[in-house]
Design an enzyme around this catalytic site. Structure first.
Site, PDB file in Angstrom:
ATOM      1  N   GLY A  18       2.578  -1.558   6.602  1.00 60.13           N
ATOM      2  CA  GLY A  18       1.222  -1.325   7.065  1.00 60.13           C
ATOM      3  C   GLY A  18       0.547  -0.074   6.559  1.00 60.13           C
ATOM      4  O   GLY A  18      -0.647   0.127   6.806  1.00 60.13           O
ATOM      5  N   GLU A  57       8.785  -2.648   5.308  1.00 56.39           N
ATOM      6  CA  GLU A  57       8.236  -3.681   4.428  1.00 56.39           C
ATOM      7  C   GLU A  57       6.876  -3.317   3.829  1.00 56.39           C
ATOM      8  O   GLU A  57       5.886  -4.009   4.059  1.00 56.39           O
ATOM      9  CB  GLU A  57       8.062  -4.991   5.203  1.00 56.39           C
ATOM     10  CG  GLU A  57       9.310  -5.552   5.819  1.00 56.39           C
ATOM     11  CD  GLU A  57       9.018  -6.741   6.715  1.00 56.39           C
ATOM     12  OE1 GLU A  57       9.931  -7.544   6.945  1.00 56.39           O
ATOM     13  OE2 GLU A  57       7.869  -6.872   7.198  1.00 56.39           O
ATOM     14  N   GLY A  69       3.881  -3.427   1.368  1.00 62.63           N
ATOM     15  CA  GLY A  69       3.404  -4.357   0.353  1.00 62.63           C
ATOM     16  C   GLY A  69       2.214  -3.753  -0.366  1.00 62.63           C
ATOM     17  O   GLY A  69       2.289  -3.342  -1.516  1.00 62.63           O
ATOM     18  N   ARG A  70       1.085  -3.665   0.372  1.00 62.91           N
ATOM     19  CA  ARG A  70      -0.134  -3.112  -0.211  1.00 62.91           C
ATOM     20  C   ARG A  70       0.101  -1.729  -0.834  1.00 62.91           C
ATOM     21  O   ARG A  70      -0.298  -1.461  -1.960  1.00 62.91           O
ATOM     22  CB  ARG A  70      -1.206  -3.002   0.878  1.00 62.91           C
ATOM     23  CG  ARG A  70      -2.528  -2.426   0.400  1.00 62.91           C
ATOM     24  CD  ARG A  70      -3.381  -1.959   1.568  1.00 62.91           C
ATOM     25  NE  ARG A  70      -3.468  -2.945   2.610  1.00 62.91           N
ATOM     26  CZ  ARG A  70      -4.401  -3.904   2.683  1.00 62.91           C
ATOM     27  NH1 ARG A  70      -5.332  -3.969   1.760  1.00 62.91           N
ATOM     28  NH2 ARG A  70      -4.401  -4.762   3.682  1.00 62.91           N
ATOM     29  N   ARG A 107     -11.211 -10.464  -1.548  1.00 62.17           N
ATOM     30  CA  ARG A 107     -11.205  -9.561  -0.399  1.00 62.17           C
ATOM     31  C   ARG A 107     -12.598  -9.114   0.046  1.00 62.17           C
ATOM     32  O   ARG A 107     -12.861  -9.028   1.250  1.00 62.17           O
ATOM     33  CB  ARG A 107     -10.320  -8.340  -0.695  1.00 62.17           C
ATOM     34  CG  ARG A 107      -8.842  -8.694  -0.842  1.00 62.17           C
ATOM     35  CD  ARG A 107      -7.961  -7.458  -0.920  1.00 62.17           C
ATOM     36  NE  ARG A 107      -7.960  -6.742   0.356  1.00 62.17           N
ATOM     37  CZ  ARG A 107      -8.544  -5.569   0.544  1.00 62.17           C
ATOM     38  NH1 ARG A 107      -9.193  -4.967  -0.447  1.00 62.17           N
ATOM     39  NH2 ARG A 107      -8.503  -4.990   1.718  1.00 62.17           N
ATOM     40  N   TYR A 153     -13.052 -10.061   3.760  1.00 61.92           N
ATOM     41  CA  TYR A 153     -12.854  -8.947   4.692  1.00 61.92           C
ATOM     42  C   TYR A 153     -13.941  -7.876   4.624  1.00 61.92           C
ATOM     43  O   TYR A 153     -13.839  -6.854   5.294  1.00 61.92           O
ATOM     44  CB  TYR A 153     -11.513  -8.246   4.400  1.00 61.92           C
ATOM     45  CG  TYR A 153     -10.294  -9.111   4.500  1.00 61.92           C
ATOM     46  CD1 TYR A 153      -9.957  -9.740   5.698  1.00 61.92           C
ATOM     47  CD2 TYR A 153      -9.460  -9.290   3.410  1.00 61.92           C
ATOM     48  CE1 TYR A 153      -8.820 -10.519   5.797  1.00 61.92           C
ATOM     49  CE2 TYR A 153      -8.312 -10.070   3.499  1.00 61.92           C
ATOM     50  CZ  TYR A 153      -8.004 -10.680   4.693  1.00 61.92           C
ATOM     51  OH  TYR A 153      -6.869 -11.450   4.786  1.00 61.92           O
ATOM     52  N   CYS A 204     -20.830 -19.490  -7.728  1.00 63.79           N
ATOM     53  CA  CYS A 204     -22.005 -20.090  -7.086  1.00 63.79           C
ATOM     54  C   CYS A 204     -21.929 -19.887  -5.570  1.00 63.79           C
ATOM     55  O   CYS A 204     -21.752 -20.840  -4.804  1.00 63.79           O
ATOM     56  CB  CYS A 204     -22.089 -21.574  -7.437  1.00 63.79           C
ATOM     57  SG  CYS A 204     -23.684 -22.310  -7.031  1.00 63.79           S
ATOM     58  N   GLU A 205     -21.987 -18.638  -5.156  1.00 61.59           N
ATOM     59  CA  GLU A 205     -21.987 -18.217  -3.754  1.00 61.59           C
ATOM     60  C   GLU A 205     -22.839 -16.967  -3.646  1.00 61.59           C
ATOM     61  O   GLU A 205     -22.596 -15.996  -4.354  1.00 61.59           O
ATOM     62  CB  GLU A 205     -20.577 -17.858  -3.277  1.00 61.59           C
ATOM     63  CG  GLU A 205     -19.653 -18.946  -2.879  1.00 61.59           C
ATOM     64  CD  GLU A 205     -20.115 -19.827  -1.741  1.00 61.59           C
ATOM     65  OE1 GLU A 205     -20.835 -19.327  -0.842  1.00 61.59           O
ATOM     66  OE2 GLU A 205     -19.762 -21.005  -1.764  1.00 61.59           O
ATOM     67  N   TYR A 209      -3.214  -8.217  -2.956  1.00 59.00           N
ATOM     68  CA  TYR A 209      -3.988  -9.335  -2.409  1.00 59.00           C
ATOM     69  C   TYR A 209      -5.157  -9.738  -3.301  1.00 59.00           C
ATOM     70  O   TYR A 209      -6.078 -10.402  -2.843  1.00 59.00           O
ATOM     71  CB  TYR A 209      -4.472  -9.028  -0.982  1.00 59.00           C
ATOM     72  CG  TYR A 209      -3.343  -8.659  -0.069  1.00 59.00           C
ATOM     73  CD1 TYR A 209      -2.406  -9.613   0.322  1.00 59.00           C
ATOM     74  CD2 TYR A 209      -3.151  -7.356   0.351  1.00 59.00           C
ATOM     75  CE1 TYR A 209      -1.331  -9.274   1.123  1.00 59.00           C
ATOM     76  CE2 TYR A 209      -2.078  -7.000   1.154  1.00 59.00           C
ATOM     77  CZ  TYR A 209      -1.178  -7.968   1.540  1.00 59.00           C
ATOM     78  OH  TYR A 209      -0.107  -7.627   2.327  1.00 59.00           O
TER      79      TYR A 209
END
Length: 462
Positions: free
Chosen positions: A271, A313, A315-316, A353, A357, A384-385, A413
């Site tokens: 985290g 753990e 990750g990021r 992301r 987010y 196309c968004e 990610y």
């Protein structure tokens, strides 16, 4: 430290200073980043402009020096501050590919996987099953059989999985090593979608379920509970939550003995956050590791239990700062008195992301790194968004068509959540180190996009 934005209004403001002592998660750029005589951004000794010429764009550029430094800082910090055995395992959901697995494995770390695909990738990279821990809140029967075949440790998330494993191991007459995932009821100030440790979570056994889980495991002949696990969220800058987590887990670790269980491991998840913008101020890897290690030691003393094997753990924070993404600038649209859009040749399919987010990033013009930031623009993706915006209100030199715009801190990610939206192929990725670039993921071709399509014969024309 990073040079202050107030004293430098160019892309140079993001270059790391004293990279040999910097915690990688506190840097906006990879540790090897420099600028050359042509005023081009250089990563891993490679000119980013030349990389784009050779490999195209969008392009993920992964700095091996940063990735290895991060692994070593985590590993060495826990060896320094924790009195018992420790193991850092890479949360491979951040970015799973064989090259990253091989690098992380060579630095002595283990792996957390969350699907059969991640497990397969990790094994294909040559990682020992003894170093792999299989997560997931709804593992399929096929995935569990795969895990049992390989002998990896399974982190069990719920009663359905316990019963399923009980049946599968009974049929095989083979013992499975399991770790029970608990929901500790600790909240962190982070995005709602990446809070995984509070009580309203799809993950883990809630406090009122834990003793029933202990009881079930104690009665299962072929389930060997070797530890407990909890994870409280992602992109965390606070230190207190992990102090609280160590105490909660130590209490349940002691309680497990009442059911005849003898766990040896406490896995405190990960985290730790990274710096995406100048305002982000995460603790260093060493400071976070020291806090986790010493807090768990204090908790174990308080509960009167021996030091367990400690697993974490990240990750990021292992891979996020090690990568940048290079784009080529295209069209420009000025909406008078509102904003200026500058579009690049990627966007939400290679970095979902921001639209998912509302994540913030910083960018530089890699072919004019020393040019002053002279306008505020919105970096738009090509999809196309309307919501496909990479960075809103970015401070940049006036981008020109053909410029190479580089978005920083895109290792976590980004590729792992990439898609083929609008039938756009996922980008290539290169590993850079000591002036050499090596392809680690090929760019998807048009043929790749239709490879899995099946066209019934009756629908064929002509």
């Amino acid at each position: 430290m990073l040079t202050a934005a107030s004293t430098d209004n160019t892309g140079r403001q993001y270059l790391p200073q004293s990279p040999d002592v910097l915690s990688p998660n506190q840097a906006l750029m990879p540790l090897s980043s420099t600028v050359n005589g042509q005023d081009h951004l250089v990563v891993g000794g490679c000119d980013v402009i030349e990389l784009v010429k050779q490999y195209g764009s969008p392009l993920y550029i992964l700095d091996e020096q940063t990735l290895r430094t991060t692994c070593r800082q985590y590993r060495d910090s826990f060896q320094k501050y924790y009195g018992g055995e420790s193991l850092v395992i890479y949360a491979s959901k951040a970015w799973s590919c064989m090259a990253i697995c091989a690098i992380v494995d060579s630095e002595g770390l283990g792996f957390d996987v969350v699907s059969g695909g991640e497990l397969y990738t990790t094994l294909k990279a040559g990682v020992s099953p003894q170093k792999i821990y299989f997560h997931g809140n709804n593992k399929s029967r096929e995935e569990l059989n795969f895990a049992l075949d390989e002998g990896v440790t399974i982190i069990v998330d719920n009663f359905f999985e316990l019963e399923l494993l009980k049946g599968l191991t009974g049929d095989r007459q083979t013992t499975a090593k399991i770790i029970l995932r608990l929901t500790p009821g600790i909240e962190c100030h982070t995005h709602e979608y990446i809070r995984t440790g509070h009580l309203d979570s799809k993950f883990g056994f809630d406090p009122n379920q834990i003793e029933a889980a202990f009881e079930l495991v104690s009665q299962a002949e072929f389930l060997n509970c070797i530890g407990l696990h909890a994870h409280i969220g992602s992109q965390i800058f606070e230190q207190q939550p992990h102090k609280d987590l160590g105490d909660v887990l130590a209490g349940w670790y002691k309680k497990a003995a009442d059911y005849g269980l003898n766990p040896e491991i406490l896995n405190l998840g990960g985290g730790l956050g990274i710096r995406y913008t100048e305002s982000d101020d995460p603790p260093s890897i060493e400071a976070w590791s020291q806090n986790v290690a010493q807090s768990l030691e204090a908790a174990c003393r308080s509960h009167g239990i021996p030091l367990p094997k400690l697993i974490v753990e990240p990750g990021r924070s292992l891979v996020g700062s090690a990568c940048v993404t290079a784009y080529t600038v295209g069209s420009r649209k000025v909406v008078p008195e509102i904003r200026t859009y500058v579009s690049v040749d990627g966007g939400m399919s290679d970095n979902p992301r921001p639209i998912t987010y509302q994540s913030l990033y910083r960018a530089v013009i890699a072919n004019r790194l020393s040019a002053p930031c002279e306008e505020t623009i919105t970096v738009a993706g090509k999809h196309c968004e309307s919501g496909d915006v990479v960075i809103k209100d970015a401070q940049l030199p006036m981008p020109q068509p053909g410029d190479i715009l580089v978005v920083l801190a895109t290792g976590a990610y980004n590729y792992s959540m990439a898609s083929n939206y609008n039938r756009i192929g996922r980008p290539a990725a290169v590993l850079v180190n000591d002036g050499e670039a090596q392809l680690i993921i090929r760019r998807e071709t048009l043929e790749d996009l239709v490879r899995q399509d099946c066209l019934p014969e009756r629908l064929r024309q002509g």
